[in-house]
Design an enzyme around this catalytic site. Sequence first.
Site, PDB file in Angstrom:
ATOM      1  N   ARG A  45      68.818  28.112  43.277  1.00 12.73           N
ATOM      2  CA  ARG A  45      69.546  26.864  42.993  1.00 12.73           C
ATOM      3  C   ARG A  45      69.419  26.610  41.501  1.00 12.73           C
ATOM      4  O   ARG A  45      68.312  26.498  40.979  1.00 12.73           O
ATOM      5  CB  ARG A  45      68.935  25.713  43.803  1.00 12.73           C
ATOM      6  N   GLU A  53      80.608  20.833  46.264  1.00  9.05           N
ATOM      7  CA  GLU A  53      80.356  21.758  47.357  1.00  9.05           C
ATOM      8  C   GLU A  53      81.616  22.540  47.700  1.00  9.05           C
ATOM      9  O   GLU A  53      82.735  22.066  47.501  1.00  9.05           O
ATOM     10  CB  GLU A  53      79.896  20.989  48.595  1.00  9.05           C
ATOM     11  N   ARG A  97      64.806  27.527  48.454  1.00 10.98           N
ATOM     12  CA  ARG A  97      65.447  28.211  47.332  1.00 10.98           C
ATOM     13  C   ARG A  97      64.614  28.033  46.064  1.00 10.98           C
ATOM     14  O   ARG A  97      64.010  26.974  45.839  1.00 10.98           O
ATOM     15  CB  ARG A  97      66.849  27.639  47.086  1.00 10.98           C
TER      16      ARG A  97
END
Length: 221
Positions: A45, A53, A97
């Site tokens: 990330r 998104e 992440r």
Amino acid sequence: MLTICLRFALCALWLLAPPAQAADITGKLRVIDGDTVDVGRTRVRLYGIDAPERGQPCTTLNGQNWACGDWVTRQVQDLFDGQRVRCVAKDTDRYGRVVAKCYAGDADIGARLVQDGLAYAYRKYAMDYDLDEKAALVAKRGIHGFTLQSPARYRLTRIKGRDAQDPNCAIKGNISAKGKRIYHMPGQKFYDRTGIQPAKGERWFCSEAQARASGWRPARR
């Protein structure tokens, strides 16, 4: 006695030594969306930015609905997909992440995306790209030329099924047994009996424009 002292000295040095720094993550980059990438086998990330998104809709200044989240993803792919990059880890998020700053050569990828209007500075977590976003906003680059929800607010609507801060998000986006995406407005015949299961990809919408831009069609009755 000498052996004991030597062992003690080595242990003391080990305890006093600074912790080893995590190794940089390097490898070929594959774009997942505007702020998430795979570097080799590691999901990353990007630090300090927040991009629309995939599938997130927006509205142009003349009122046209447009899937700008998909557009952002394609732009990031065109810029960086397949390049060899180096990422410096900052943290790990709740999804496991690695949160990192990534570089293609000497170029800070996060900075480039904010400068091009493909992502916002994520000021909740970092101020690194604050001025980059302000410059892009003044120039109306990329997403700054459209009207859209903040990515964080959009995620709240999509993941929780309904935006708790906005009771007007009452349009039901249902997926039929045949896989058709149909939205139901309050007052329509099948509205009350239509259930929403976010795990299946179903969701609530705040406007018909948002539903249409996301690929849903209106119910016939």
